[in-house]
Scaffold this motif. Sequence first.
Motif, PDB file in Angstrom:
ATOM      1  N   VAL A  79     -70.446-148.838 -25.180  1.00  0.00           N
ATOM      2  CA  VAL A  79     -70.497-147.384 -25.261  1.00  0.00           C
ATOM      3  C   VAL A  79     -70.364-146.998 -26.735  1.00  0.00           C
ATOM      4  O   VAL A  79     -69.586-147.598 -27.480  1.00  0.00           O
ATOM      5  N   SER A  80     -71.140-146.009 -27.152  1.00  0.00           N
ATOM      6  CA  SER A  80     -71.165-145.593 -28.556  1.00  0.00           C
ATOM      7  C   SER A  80     -70.808-144.123 -28.698  1.00  0.00           C
ATOM      8  O   SER A  80     -70.981-143.331 -27.754  1.00  0.00           O
ATOM      9  N   LEU A  81     -70.326-143.759 -29.876  1.00  0.00           N
ATOM     10  CA  LEU A  81     -70.070-142.348 -30.153  1.00  0.00           C
ATOM     11  C   LEU A  81     -71.360-141.548 -30.018  1.00  0.00           C
ATOM     12  O   LEU A  81     -71.344-140.405 -29.546  1.00  0.00           O
ATOM     13  N   SER A  82     -72.477-142.152 -30.412  1.00  0.00           N
ATOM     14  CA  SER A  82     -73.771-141.468 -30.354  1.00  0.00           C
ATOM     15  C   SER A  82     -74.244-141.195 -28.928  1.00  0.00           C
ATOM     16  O   SER A  82     -75.200-140.450 -28.720  1.00  0.00           O
ATOM     17  N   ASP A  83     -73.565-141.775 -27.938  1.00  0.00           N
ATOM     18  CA  ASP A  83     -73.877-141.444 -26.544  1.00  0.00           C
ATOM     19  C   ASP A  83     -73.425-140.024 -26.203  1.00  0.00           C
ATOM     20  O   ASP A  83     -73.872-139.444 -25.208  1.00  0.00           O
ATOM     21  N   TYR A  84     -72.539-139.477 -27.040  1.00  0.00           N
ATOM     22  CA  TYR A  84     -71.964-138.155 -26.773  1.00  0.00           C
ATOM     23  C   TYR A  84     -72.204-137.162 -27.902  1.00  0.00           C
ATOM     24  O   TYR A  84     -72.346-135.959 -27.653  1.00  0.00           O
ATOM     25  N   VAL A  85     -72.213-137.640 -29.131  1.00  0.00           N
ATOM     26  CA  VAL A  85     -72.316-136.764 -30.300  1.00  0.00           C
ATOM     27  C   VAL A  85     -73.760-136.702 -30.784  1.00  0.00           C
ATOM     28  O   VAL A  85     -74.476-137.706 -30.777  1.00  0.00           O
ATOM     29  N   GLY A  86     -74.174-135.510 -31.243  1.00  0.00           N
ATOM     30  CA  GLY A  86     -75.535-135.338 -31.739  1.00  0.00           C
ATOM     31  C   GLY A  86     -76.548-135.134 -30.643  1.00  0.00           C
ATOM     32  O   GLY A  86     -77.747-135.364 -30.839  1.00  0.00           O
ATOM     33  N   LYS A  87     -76.086-134.701 -29.484  1.00  0.00           N
ATOM     34  CA  LYS A  87     -76.964-134.523 -28.325  1.00  0.00           C
ATOM     35  C   LYS A  87     -77.282-133.050 -28.051  1.00  0.00           C
ATOM     36  O   LYS A  87     -77.646-132.694 -26.938  1.00  0.00           O
ATOM     37  N   GLY A  88     -77.086-132.196 -29.049  1.00  0.00           N
ATOM     38  CA  GLY A  88     -77.444-130.801 -28.886  1.00  0.00           C
ATOM     39  C   GLY A  88     -76.312-129.873 -28.505  1.00  0.00           C
ATOM     40  O   GLY A  88     -76.533-128.678 -28.309  1.00  0.00           O
ATOM     41  N   LYS A  89     -75.090-130.415 -28.392  1.00  0.00           N
ATOM     42  CA  LYS A  89     -73.932-129.586 -28.078  1.00  0.00           C
ATOM     43  C   LYS A  89     -72.831-129.798 -29.110  1.00  0.00           C
ATOM     44  O   LYS A  89     -72.750-130.845 -29.763  1.00  0.00           O
ATOM     45  N   TYR A  90     -71.983-128.779 -29.256  1.00  0.00           N
ATOM     46  CA  TYR A  90     -70.777-128.963 -30.057  1.00  0.00           C
ATOM     47  C   TYR A  90     -69.871-129.930 -29.311  1.00  0.00           C
ATOM     48  O   TYR A  90     -69.736-129.847 -28.078  1.00  0.00           O
ATOM     49  N   THR A  91     -69.244-130.857 -30.041  1.00  0.00           N
ATOM     50  CA  THR A  91     -68.411-131.874 -29.391  1.00  0.00           C
ATOM     51  C   THR A  91     -67.088-132.041 -30.124  1.00  0.00           C
ATOM     52  O   THR A  91     -67.069-132.317 -31.330  1.00  0.00           O
ATOM     53  N   LEU A  92     -66.013-131.846 -29.390  1.00  0.00           N
ATOM     54  CA  LEU A  92     -64.675-132.152 -29.912  1.00  0.00           C
ATOM     55  C   LEU A  92     -64.358-133.602 -29.557  1.00  0.00           C
ATOM     56  O   LEU A  92     -64.405-133.975 -28.381  1.00  0.00           O
ATOM     57  N   VAL A  93     -64.047-134.409 -30.557  1.00  0.00           N
ATOM     58  CA  VAL A  93     -63.688-135.804 -30.316  1.00  0.00           C
ATOM     59  C   VAL A  93     -62.210-135.975 -30.665  1.00  0.00           C
ATOM     60  O   VAL A  93     -61.798-135.761 -31.805  1.00  0.00           O
ATOM     61  N   ASP A  94     -61.453-136.363 -29.662  1.00  0.00           N
ATOM     62  CA  ASP A  94     -59.996-136.496 -29.783  1.00  0.00           C
ATOM     63  C   ASP A  94     -59.636-137.975 -29.905  1.00  0.00           C
ATOM     64  O   ASP A  94     -59.720-138.729 -28.940  1.00  0.00           O
ATOM     65  N   PHE A  95     -59.220-138.399 -31.105  1.00  0.00           N
ATOM     66  CA  PHE A  95     -58.737-139.755 -31.309  1.00  0.00           C
ATOM     67  C   PHE A  95     -57.246-139.745 -30.965  1.00  0.00           C
ATOM     68  O   PHE A  95     -56.458-139.083 -31.642  1.00  0.00           O
ATOM     69  N   TRP A  96     -56.852-140.497 -29.951  1.00  0.00           N
ATOM     70  CA  TRP A  96     -55.509-140.370 -29.406  1.00  0.00           C
ATOM     71  C   TRP A  96     -55.030-141.693 -28.822  1.00  0.00           C
ATOM     72  O   TRP A  96     -55.758-142.684 -28.791  1.00  0.00           O
TER      73      TRP A  96
END
Length: 364
Positions: free
Chosen positions: A244-261
Amino acid sequence: MKTNFLFTMLTGLLLFTACSEKPATTYTINGTIPDNSLDGKMIYIYNRDNNNLNIDSTVVTGTTFTFTGKMDTAAYCRIDASREYYVNFILENGTINLDLSKPVSPSGSPLNDEIARFFAAQDSMSDLIDSKRQEFMKQTEDKEERMKLQKDFFQNEWKPAYLAMLDGFFDRNLNNPIGGMALNYMDGYLSTDQIKAKLSLLSEPVRNTPSMQERLQRFDALEKTAEGKPFTDFTIETEDGNKVSLSDYVGKGKYTLVDFWASWCGPCRAETPVLAEVYNQYKNKGLEVLGVAVWDSPENTKKAIEELKITWPQILNAGEKPTKLYGINGIPHIILFGPDGTIIARDLRGDGLKAKVKEVIETK
């Protein structure tokens, strides 16, 4: 209390006594422990500047121990004999006296006398801000007024005095680990450019320690992932062998909050209701939320997801790869990415997070 008074108060802690004796060529550590609970136990010296590398070992005899050896370059070290008994010190050639019931009071050699002064100055500044907090609590019962008094004191008096104290130790110790330690403490108060400028003043041996090299790598990562830069992708292998990659979620046409936790991180868990509120408010208006579990086991992450009732997708078992790529040295660290993957804002928390999401979603 005025800032210049704080400077005056610290003067005694900043005195430095030069040593004119012939430099020693070997080290001898004379150590004591308050009781004989560690009699016969092997203890070790760990190099804190080099990933806690084991440098030397010895056996405790009764309530005492001795190390002897030679150091080509002084290093910031630690002895962890037990949970109760440990000490931080500078390993350098010369005679060093350690009491494992006094973790920040090494003595004997010049640099250990200096680092003891450094620790004492740190304690004094910590005590000062604690005493002012108590003073403000007695001064007013109004929480907002008290918080303003604390903030004003911190920004206008304590912080300048603290940085002046650190600068004093830094300037005097450019050629030894104490200079690097002082710089580490400045990291949370100065900009990356200011830290990098100071880092260049340190001697080459200090700059070349693994801990300093990691700091330089983090600065490079921060520059590459600064606000306005495109996102840096990473790929994690899942438990079932898939990827699974970050690019599976980010850069897909929506604003994305990524929570490193992480599940063990209290402040991370405290941000979950904030993320949930924002997610529920804007998920139908072009916002996605993604959790990236770092420095944690999948089992603990899954348990926390259930406990916290998290509904947004997660990348589990990410380890330290994402934090190194994004120069993150503390969590939670929440990043807002734009629809095209551009980094809009970093290190969002609480009301600031809510305000930023509202700004970009409602004005797009």
